[in-house]
Design an enzyme around this catalytic site. Structure first.
Site, mmCIF file in Angstrom:
data_model
loop_
_atom_site.group_PDB
_atom_site.id
_atom_site.type_symbol
_atom_site.label_atom_id
_atom_site.label_comp_id
_atom_site.label_asym_id
_atom_site.label_seq_id
_atom_site.Cartn_x
_atom_site.Cartn_y
_atom_site.Cartn_z
ATOM 1 N N GLU A 58 4.179 2.505 11.180
ATOM 2 C CA GLU A 58 3.270 3.306 12.008
ATOM 3 C C GLU A 58 4.001 4.114 13.080
ATOM 4 O O GLU A 58 3.386 4.877 13.814
ATOM 5 C CB GLU A 58 2.245 2.370 12.664
ATOM 6 C CG GLU A 58 1.415 1.638 11.630
ATOM 7 C CD GLU A 58 0.623 0.492 12.208
ATOM 8 O OE1 GLU A 58 -0.610 0.572 12.211
ATOM 9 O OE2 GLU A 58 1.229 -0.501 12.652
ATOM 10 N N ILE A 110 0.827 -1.203 0.000
ATOM 11 C CA ILE A 110 0.000 0.000 0.000
ATOM 12 C C ILE A 110 0.864 1.257 0.000
ATOM 13 O O ILE A 110 0.359 2.356 0.211
ATOM 14 C CB ILE A 110 -0.983 0.017 1.187
ATOM 15 C CG1 ILE A 110 -0.233 -0.096 2.526
ATOM 16 C CG2 ILE A 110 -2.005 -1.091 1.045
ATOM 17 C CD1 ILE A 110 -1.114 0.126 3.760
ATOM 18 N N GLN A 162 8.436 6.247 4.621
ATOM 19 C CA GLN A 162 7.432 5.799 5.585
ATOM 20 C C GLN A 162 7.336 6.754 6.762
ATOM 21 O O GLN A 162 6.248 7.099 7.219
ATOM 22 C CB GLN A 162 7.802 4.401 6.121
ATOM 23 C CG GLN A 162 7.216 3.297 5.310
ATOM 24 C CD GLN A 162 5.735 3.466 5.170
ATOM 25 O OE1 GLN A 162 4.998 3.236 6.109
ATOM 26 N NE2 GLN A 162 5.294 3.888 4.022
ATOM 27 N N LYS A 213 12.436 -4.208 12.607
ATOM 28 C CA LYS A 213 11.280 -3.941 13.450
ATOM 29 C C LYS A 213 10.315 -3.149 12.561
ATOM 30 O O LYS A 213 10.741 -2.500 11.616
ATOM 31 C CB LYS A 213 11.643 -3.081 14.647
ATOM 32 C CG LYS A 213 12.818 -3.589 15.480
ATOM 33 C CD LYS A 213 12.780 -2.912 16.833
ATOM 34 C CE LYS A 213 14.146 -2.626 17.380
ATOM 35 N NZ LYS A 213 14.089 -2.037 18.748
ATOM 36 N N GLY A 214 9.060 -3.209 12.868
ATOM 37 C CA GLY A 214 8.105 -2.480 12.033
ATOM 38 C C GLY A 214 8.283 -0.980 12.183
ATOM 39 O O GLY A 214 8.489 -0.477 13.284
ATOM 40 N N LYS A 264 15.779 4.524 1.817
ATOM 41 C CA LYS A 264 14.974 5.488 1.062
ATOM 42 C C LYS A 264 13.483 5.261 1.299
ATOM 43 O O LYS A 264 12.747 6.198 1.628
ATOM 44 C CB LYS A 264 15.301 5.375 -0.428
ATOM 45 C CG LYS A 264 14.639 6.451 -1.261
ATOM 46 C CD LYS A 264 15.187 6.470 -2.677
ATOM 47 C CE LYS A 264 14.681 7.712 -3.411
ATOM 48 N NZ LYS A 264 15.276 7.825 -4.749
HETATM 49 MO MO1 MOS Z 1 -2.274 -0.314 9.745
HETATM 50 S S1 MOS Z 1 -3.833 0.547 10.770
HETATM 51 O O1 MOS Z 1 -1.935 -1.668 10.659
HETATM 52 O O2 MOS Z 1 -2.738 -0.561 8.137
#
Ligand code: MOS
Length: 768
Positions: A725, A467, A660, A721-722, A655
């Site tokens: 968000e 996405i 993000q 690690k993510g 990059k």
């Molecule tokens: Mo995110 S709210 O985990 O797409």
């Protein structure tokens, strides 16, 4: 001798592999799919908030030009409700109730009728002829309403550590405040679209989704068909931010329309429908009580949140989830209350829960810093959780202190004068604020499949989506390194439920899940080539072992003897094979097999996970630093500068990773200053377009700087690690804290609108 090249692109800043397709318009998003003979579905939404459908007059619509079908709860077939959890245990979350199954209206905008016609214009014209008669009931919109039932959920248990009431009573300094956040709505520029085609009992769906397998499972259950006969495609998705995590009723309706009309059907939500049909970040009220000793040691934290949940929905946002482990504080309690309301059903929006919860916690910590007269960074450093507050185990990795130090240095925090309203620039009030951000570690299971073909190309694929964070690019890089195949000869395929099962792109967990799966699968593929040549008299690699080879230049060499090299293509040709294909998977951290290898500069090194029970698995951390400029007369707040220092573990592509973080900062600016989904007192939405619901645009996002700190996390082979968000977690608080520093006015209610600024400004007039 020709030169040898080891493919070593992971960790370098690479452009997106699909960037050209996207900017030239060649990428096919769901809205761009137009099968031959496609018909168009248009949805009619309820104009009332709560009640029953007494009658729907559809005759005029049915007789209108081009109309193929008008479908309502009266003529819709039964559709089964999918359970909450996917087959491999990947929690896409509870699915909303299937559409058109009763006459009940539970929220404004609920789909009550669907028109299918030859053209979208004809469908729209016919939809305008439908007349719905409602029984109107009083909606449940207030928490105090006796009909507003409270929902307890296993995801949000009460948390208690120590004795908060006693510690709070005994504290030298106390903060006790209420913070509120507004309802926010995901508004990707691409409208959500579904194109459905039935061929007998075989259903093909193009959908704006973050989880093709989740949509497949939902549709299979809804229509009572075998999941193997449903294929969901989403090779390009566009923005989604969480709106694409659930399989929404309009997706079912598109498939239903196609089934009833025996035509391919396209359904595109309108912008107004995006506000009522694909979830939103629910508003919150949060009470934060913090106690501390005079020297700035936290002694008590209590965090109570109240937020709404749909009338017949089960989706929960974890508002208080991050608070227990945010700081080294001996006494902590959290309590999350969900109350059913007659609102469009909430969903998930970037850092769901944590974005809201961190606003309250990090605002309150900032308030405490002023009450104590301690620098906000210093206060956080003094209360840093050096170990996991519950288990006492050291973190698997935690560079939050480096985020504070290096971020402050880069930002120039030392130029800040502590007194609120003490910094000015050309008539503007200047404020420096900061906050901590964090996100839990999360990595669901994931499968992948990898092939090397006789032409020397590699094709790796998995049913994940992209996405925007860039997994298409990062997985291509990973596969290239792992296989030793030049990156332009590697293709990564995704967005197809016919590919191996992948989890949703959500919870910042996909890079870890998919990356470890791609890595493990590619290692297995090289191992398969090693096995193939092991007894091969014709190969210079005869007798080689995985730990003795280096992959490079589309093949393998004996590490100590560069002359003993052979390409995969030559091996396949000699063995009369068109390709070699291997399936693989990644397991959640802690379940990784001991046979796992990691690839470094073309060589295969055994991966050793930390012994069970010796480390607390840490997520990502961030420290955000913000400079705001506030006009003392107009109340306008401008975010002049942001520095975010991020511990994201191993960064695979600086990059796309930086992009993000910038995106999260932009959404954080929107959340802090602009975004507000407003309903009137009858529960109808007042903000249904991008003119009324204002998001941050380029002019709002000015000087943004991102730095990555920290080391690879040892809990998984990949060490990531993510980060998807992380940037929005804490960002709204950092801005609010900067606004306080600029003005001396504490705004505890998001968004920090001009109206709120002016109200407060007039209340403190004379101090300017
Ligand atoms: Mo995110 S709210 O985990 O797409």
């Amino acid at each position: 001798m020709s030169t040898t090249t080891i493919v070593d692109v992971v960790g370098t800043p690479m452009d997106r592999v699909d960037g050209r397709l996207k900017v030239t318009g060649a990428a096919t998003y769901p809205i761009d799919v137009n099968p031959p003979g496609v018909a168009y579905a248009v949805l009619v939404g309820s104009t009332v908030t709560s009640g029953r459908i007494l009658h729907i007059a559809v005759d005029a619509a049915e007789r209108a030009p081009g109309v193929l079908a008008v479908i309502t709860h009266v003529n819709a077939p039964p559709l089964a409700h999918a359970p909450a959890t996917g087959r491999m245990g990947d929690p896409i979350g509870p699915q909303p109730l299937p559409p058109f199954q009763s006459d009940a209206v539970l929220h404004y905008g609920q789909h009550v009728a669907m028109v299918v016609a030859e053209t979208r214009e004809e469908a729209n014209a016919a939809a305008a002829l439908i007349e719905v008669t409602y029984q109107r009931d009083a909606p449940v919109l207030a928490y105090e309403d006796p009909r507003a039932s409270r929902v307890s959920h296993p995801w949000t248990p009460d948390y208690v550590r120590g004795d908060v009431p006693s510690a709070f009573a005994a504290a030298d300094v106390r903060i006790n405040q209420t913070y509120t956040t507004s309802a926010n709505t995901n508004n990707p520029i691409g409208l959500f679209a579904t194109v459905a085609v039935w061929d007998g009992d075989v259903l093909t769906v193009h959908d704006t989704t973050q989880h093709p397998h989740g949509v497949r499972d939902m549709l299979a259950i809804a229509f009572g068909v075998d999941p193997a006969s449903v294929r969901v495609l989403a090779p390009f998705v566009g923005g989604a931010f969480g709106a694409g995590l659930r399989a929404w009723p309009h997706v079912t309706l598109a498939a239903l329309a196609a089934r009833i009309t025996r035509r391919p059907v396209k359904l595109v939500l309108t912008r107004a429908q995006m506000f009522t049909s694909v979830g939103h970040r629910p508003k919150t009220i949060q009470q934060l009580s913090i106690g501390a000793s005079g020297d700035g040691q936290l002694t008590a934290i209590e965090h109570v949140s109240t937020s709404p949940i749909g009338m017949a929905d089960e989706l929960i946002n974890l508002i208080t989830y991050g608070t227990p482990h945010a700081y080294a504080c001996p006494n902590v309690s959290t309590h999350a209350i969900q109350v059913r309301q007659s609102i469009p059903i909430p969903g998930w929006m970037r850092a769901p829960g944590e974005a809201e919860g961190s606003f309250a916690l990090e605002s309150a910590i900032d308030e405490l810093s002023y009450a104590l007269g301690i620098d906000p960074i210093e206060l956080r450093v003094r209360n840093h959780a050096h170990v996991h507050p519950d288990s006492g185990l050291p973190w698997s990795s935690n560079a939050l202190l480096d985020c504070y130090r290096q971020g402050a240095e880069r930002f120039g925090w030392s130029a800040r004068t502590p007194q609120p309203r003490s910094m000015r620039n050309q008539g503007q009030l200047v404020g420096f604020g900061m906050a901590r951000g964090a996100l839990f570690a999360y990595q669901p299971p994931c499968q992948a499949i990898a092939s090397i073909r006789r032409d020397g190309t590699a094709f790796v694929r998995s049913g994940a989506t992209d996405i925007g964070p860039g997994p298409s690019t990062v997985m291509t890089m990973l596969a290239a390194d792992c296989l030793g195949v030049p990156i332009e000869r590697v293709r990564f395929g995704l967005g197809d439920s016919a590919m191996p099962r992948a989890p949703q792109e959500g919870g910042s967990g996909l890079t870890g899940a998919l990356g470890n799966a791609v890595h493990a699968t590619c290692v297995s593929l090289v191992r398969a080539f090693v096995d193939l040549v092991h007894d091969d008299e014709g190969s210079p690699l005869k007798g080689c072992r995985l730990d003795g080879i280096t992959v490079r230049d589309g093949g393998m060499q004996i590490t100590d003897d560069p002359v003993r090299f052979e390409t995969y293509a030559d091996i396949l040709t000699r063995h009369r094979l068109d390709e070699l294909t291997i399936e693989g998977e990644s397991a959640p951290p802690g379940e990784t097999s001991s046979a796992t290898m990691i690839v470094q500069a073309g060589r295969f090194i055994p991966y050793t996970a930390p012994s069970t029970g010796t480390r607390a698995h840490a997520g990502g951390y961030a420290a955000h630093f913000v400079e705001v400029h506030v006009d003392p007369d107009l109340g306008t707040v401008r975010v002049a500068r942001v520095v975010s220092a991020v511990d994201g573990g191993r960064i695979l592509n600086p990059k796309t990773a930086r992009s993000q973080i910038i995106g999260g900062i932009a959404m954080g600016i929107g959340m802090a200053l602009l975004e507000d989904t407003v309903s009137d007192r009858t529960g109808r939405l007042a903000t249904t377009s991008l003119a009324e619901y204002v998001v941050a645009v380029n002019a709002d996002v000015r000087d943004v700087d991102v730095l990555f700190v920290g080391d690879p996390d040892p809990m998984t082979p990949l060490g990531t690690k993510g980060i998807g968000e992380l940037a929005i977690a804490g960002m709204a608080a950092a801005i609010a804290n900067a606004v306080y520093h600029a003005t001396g006015t504490r705004i505890r209610s998001l968004p920090i609108s001009i109206e709120k600024m002016l109200g407060h400004e007039s209340a403190s007039a004379g101090t300017a």
